[in-house]
Scaffold this active site. Structure first.
Site, PDB file in Angstrom:
ATOM      1  N   ASP A 155      -8.038  -6.799   2.132  1.00 36.25           N
ATOM      2  CA  ASP A 155      -6.988  -6.895   3.151  1.00 36.25           C
ATOM      3  C   ASP A 155      -7.551  -6.312   4.443  1.00 36.25           C
ATOM      4  OD1 ASP A 155      -6.505  -3.871   2.521  1.00 36.25           O
ATOM      5  OD2 ASP A 155      -5.248  -4.328   4.275  1.00 36.25           O
ATOM      6  N   ASP A 183      -2.549   8.163  -2.735  1.00 35.02           N
ATOM      7  CA  ASP A 183      -3.894   8.741  -2.796  1.00 35.02           C
ATOM      8  C   ASP A 183      -4.183   9.532  -1.528  1.00 35.02           C
ATOM      9  OD1 ASP A 183      -3.784   6.407  -1.231  1.00 35.02           O
ATOM     10  OD2 ASP A 183      -5.963   6.182  -1.333  1.00 35.02           O
ATOM     11  N   CYS A 198      -7.660 -26.320  12.174  1.00 30.96           N
ATOM     12  CA  CYS A 198      -6.347 -25.649  12.102  1.00 30.96           C
ATOM     13  C   CYS A 198      -5.413 -26.261  13.136  1.00 30.96           C
ATOM     14  CB  CYS A 198      -6.495 -24.140  12.339  1.00 30.96           C
ATOM     15  SG  CYS A 198      -6.610 -23.661  14.075  1.00 30.96           S
ATOM     16  N   ASP A 258       0.862  -1.168   0.000  1.00 31.55           N
ATOM     17  CA  ASP A 258       0.000   0.000   0.000  1.00 31.55           C
ATOM     18  C   ASP A 258       0.901   1.222   0.000  1.00 31.55           C
ATOM     19  OD1 ASP A 258      -2.853   1.132   2.001  1.00 31.55           O
ATOM     20  OD2 ASP A 258      -2.075   1.697   0.036  1.00 31.55           O
ATOM     21  N   HIS A 290      -5.073 -19.535  14.115  1.00 26.27           N
ATOM     22  CA  HIS A 290      -6.498 -19.885  14.003  1.00 26.27           C
ATOM     23  C   HIS A 290      -7.265 -18.839  13.199  1.00 26.27           C
ATOM     24  CE1 HIS A 290     -10.582 -21.114  14.839  1.00 26.27           C
ATOM     25  NE2 HIS A 290     -10.810 -19.842  15.151  1.00 26.27           N
ATOM     26  N   GLN A 342     -11.551   7.152  -4.964  1.00 25.58           N
ATOM     27  CA  GLN A 342     -12.003   7.822  -3.762  1.00 25.58           C
ATOM     28  C   GLN A 342     -13.416   8.386  -3.998  1.00 25.58           C
ATOM     29  OE1 GLN A 342     -10.688   7.706  -0.831  1.00 25.58           O
ATOM     30  NE2 GLN A 342      -8.640   6.898  -1.302  1.00 25.58           N
ATOM     31  N   CYS A 375      -6.458 -25.584  16.772  1.00 18.73           N
ATOM     32  CA  CYS A 375      -7.662 -26.278  17.240  1.00 18.73           C
ATOM     33  C   CYS A 375      -7.474 -27.799  17.288  1.00 18.73           C
ATOM     34  CB  CYS A 375      -8.857 -25.928  16.350  1.00 18.73           C
ATOM     35  SG  CYS A 375      -9.364 -24.216  16.571  1.00 18.73           S
ATOM     36  N   CYS A 409     -13.210 -26.439  13.665  1.00 15.67           N
ATOM     37  CA  CYS A 409     -12.019 -25.973  12.945  1.00 15.67           C
ATOM     38  C   CYS A 409     -10.932 -27.041  12.964  1.00 15.67           C
ATOM     39  CB  CYS A 409     -11.485 -24.703  13.622  1.00 15.67           C
ATOM     40  SG  CYS A 409      -9.998 -24.050  12.838  1.00 15.67           S
TER      41      CYS A 409
HETATM   42  C1  LIG Z   1      -9.224  -0.322   7.858  1.00 16.55           C
HETATM   43  N1  LIG Z   1      -9.865   0.503   6.883  1.00 16.55           N
HETATM   44  C2  LIG Z   1      -9.185   0.993   5.822  1.00 16.55           C
HETATM   45  N2  LIG Z   1      -9.722   1.872   4.954  1.00 16.55           N
HETATM   46  C3  LIG Z   1      -8.739   2.170   4.075  1.00 16.55           C
HETATM   47  C4  LIG Z   1      -8.713   3.072   3.002  1.00 16.55           C
HETATM   48  C5  LIG Z   1      -7.515   3.225   2.283  1.00 16.55           C
HETATM   49  C6  LIG Z   1      -7.414   4.207   1.217  1.00 16.55           C
HETATM   50  O1  LIG Z   1      -8.372   4.943   0.892  1.00 16.55           O
HETATM   51  N3  LIG Z   1      -6.209   4.343   0.590  1.00 16.55           N
HETATM   52  C7  LIG Z   1      -5.138   3.549   0.919  1.00 16.55           C
HETATM   53  N4  LIG Z   1      -3.995   3.731   0.231  1.00 16.55           N
HETATM   54  N5  LIG Z   1      -5.199   2.605   1.877  1.00 16.55           N
HETATM   55  C8  LIG Z   1      -6.370   2.443   2.601  1.00 16.55           C
HETATM   56  C9  LIG Z   1      -6.408   1.527   3.681  1.00 16.55           C
HETATM   57  C10 LIG Z   1      -5.211   0.693   4.075  1.00 16.55           C
HETATM   58  C11 LIG Z   1      -5.402  -0.720   3.526  1.00 16.55           C
HETATM   59  N6  LIG Z   1      -4.386  -1.625   3.979  1.00 16.55           N
HETATM   60  C12 LIG Z   1      -7.598   1.422   4.413  1.00 16.55           C
HETATM   61  N7  LIG Z   1      -7.901   0.686   5.527  1.00 16.55           N
END
Ligand SMILES: CNc1nc2cc3c(=O)[nH]c(N)nc3c(CCN)c2[nH]1
Length: 370
Positions: A266, A147, A306, A93, A335, A189, A309, A304
């Site tokens: 993620d 961004d 895993c 990221d 887990h 966005q 568990c 589970c």
């Molecule tokens: C936990 N919520 C969350 N909202 C995000 C929005 C962005 C987001 O709008 N931009 C970027 N670059 N990363 C975001 C992340 C990090 C993702 N690993 C976010 N995490």
């Protein structure tokens, strides 16, 4: 084309898709959940253990690795894959979310963002060009553009300014991104405003990125509002490009995201709550550190299979966590990662069999009853 998605099957009753994402470090099935390894490690896990739980593509973070140990050091080590001994695909990221989360510790200008390190308060300046230099040095298979993630709630004017800057910064990222074996994804966005989401998407789609992050969500808005934004945005997304819902999420959000056509996710939740002694089970969350489990000799989740568990009881894991034994949070992490990857496996199977809505109902009925 270093990264592309091949849609294997579209689920009959929803927007869900089964796909294969091809990257320079191998092919992975989508929809996919990417464990977060912010500082070049999925906390407490060896790469083998991440794989064992079903992890195939991991995330790392430009902001953190730039501050420590430095992208030049990682480059000298042979790049992120070599440095962290992960031979599968990696996504980094851009730090857009991190530097905007620093609140008063950052100043935004058209040129870039001045911020103070959360570690020692030292001053730094991220521009789209600088972030591309860092991500290219790290060498992930997928690099996210720099961004501006608008907060929730925010005035529409703020969301417009952040969207417009995100588009201009995406252009600047694309202009300096040269690494052939790395895919640059744009990030959409627009806050929770349908017209702004459509505008951001169209401006970034015109730049023809190989894939797109959906940013600015999971930032405190009600889940229903996030789903609404997806309902309006997904129909205008190209079928042949991966959609990555950033920072999501909990089991219910994963299912709802897949239903709406998301391919990649993620979230730190599974690993973060594990370190607090809380685990996902098929009938909801369980805080194994609670006294009620002191003499509970059953596994954390009796359904589970895993490693944790199969071999340890709630009583034992509670004992480890209460005594700050590191094995405790390793077992809860194993887990939780296994639980989420198993959920994704079941979701992919439900898409194959065109019964994703039934699966959603069955899973949430039991999970939410807990
Ligand atoms: C936990 N919520 C969350 N909202 C995000 C929005 C962005 C987001 O709008 N931009 C970027 N670059 N990363 C975001 C992340 C990090 C993702 N690993 C976010 N995490």
């Amino acid at each position: 084309m270093p990264v592309k998605i091949k849609i294997e099957k579209k689920e009959k009753h929803t927007r869900a898709r089964l796909g294969k994402l091809t990257t320079p470090h191998g092919e992975v099935e989508t929809p996919i959940f990417m464990p977060v390894g912010t500082q070049a490690t999925v906390k407490t896990m060896t790469p083998e253990e991440v794989k064992e739980t079903g992890g195939r593509l991991v995330l790392s973070n430009t902001y953190h690795l730039y501050l420590r140990p430095g992208h030049d050091l990682v480059k000298e080590a042979g790049g992120l894959h070599k440095f962290m001994n992960w031979d599968g695909p990696i996504l980094t990221d851009s730090g857009g979310f991190q530097v905007f989360s620093l609140g008063p510790l950052r100043t935004i200008t058209e040129e870039g963002v001045e911020f103070r390190s959360h570690i020692d308060g030292s001053k730094h300046f991220f521009t789209p060009e600088k972030v591309m230099e860092i991500e290219q040095a790290l060498g992930a298979d997928i690099a996210m553009a720099f961004d501006e993630c608008a907060p929730y709630p925010c005035e529409k004017e703020y969301a417009v300014a952040a969207l417009e800057r995100t588009t201009r910064w995406a252009e600047r990222c694309k202009r300096v991104h040269k690494r052939e074996d790395q895919a640059l994804f744009g990030i959409i966005q627009g806050g929770v405003f349908p017209d702004l989401r459509e505008r951001s998407a169209k401006e970034l789609l015109a730049m023809d990125f190989p894939g797109y992050g959906i940013g600015g969500l999971s930032v405190g808005e009600p889940k229903e509002l996030m789903y609404e934004v997806l309902d309006q945005l997904m129909p205008i997304m190209p079928e042949d490009k991966p959609r990555y819902l950033m920072g999501v999420g909990s089991p219910d959000c994963l299912i709802e995201g897949v239903v709406r056509g998301v391919d990649m996710f993620d979230c730190v939740l599974p690993t973060r709550i594990a370190r607090n002694g809380t685990v996902f089970t098929h009938n909801g969350k369980l805080t194994v550190r609670n006294a009620e489990y002191a003499r509970d000799f059953r596994p954390m989740d009796q359904q589970c299979d895993c490693y944790a568990c199969r071999n340890y009881s709630r009583a034992y894991i509670r004992h480890l966590i209460k005594t700050d034994e590191i094995l405790g949070i390793r077992l809860t992490t194993i887990h939780n990662l296994h639980f989420i990857q198993h959920l994704m496996q079941n979701i992919r199977q439900a898409i194959r069999e065109d019964r994703l809505l039934e699966y959603r109902e069955d899973f949430l009925k039991v999970f939410n009853a807990g």
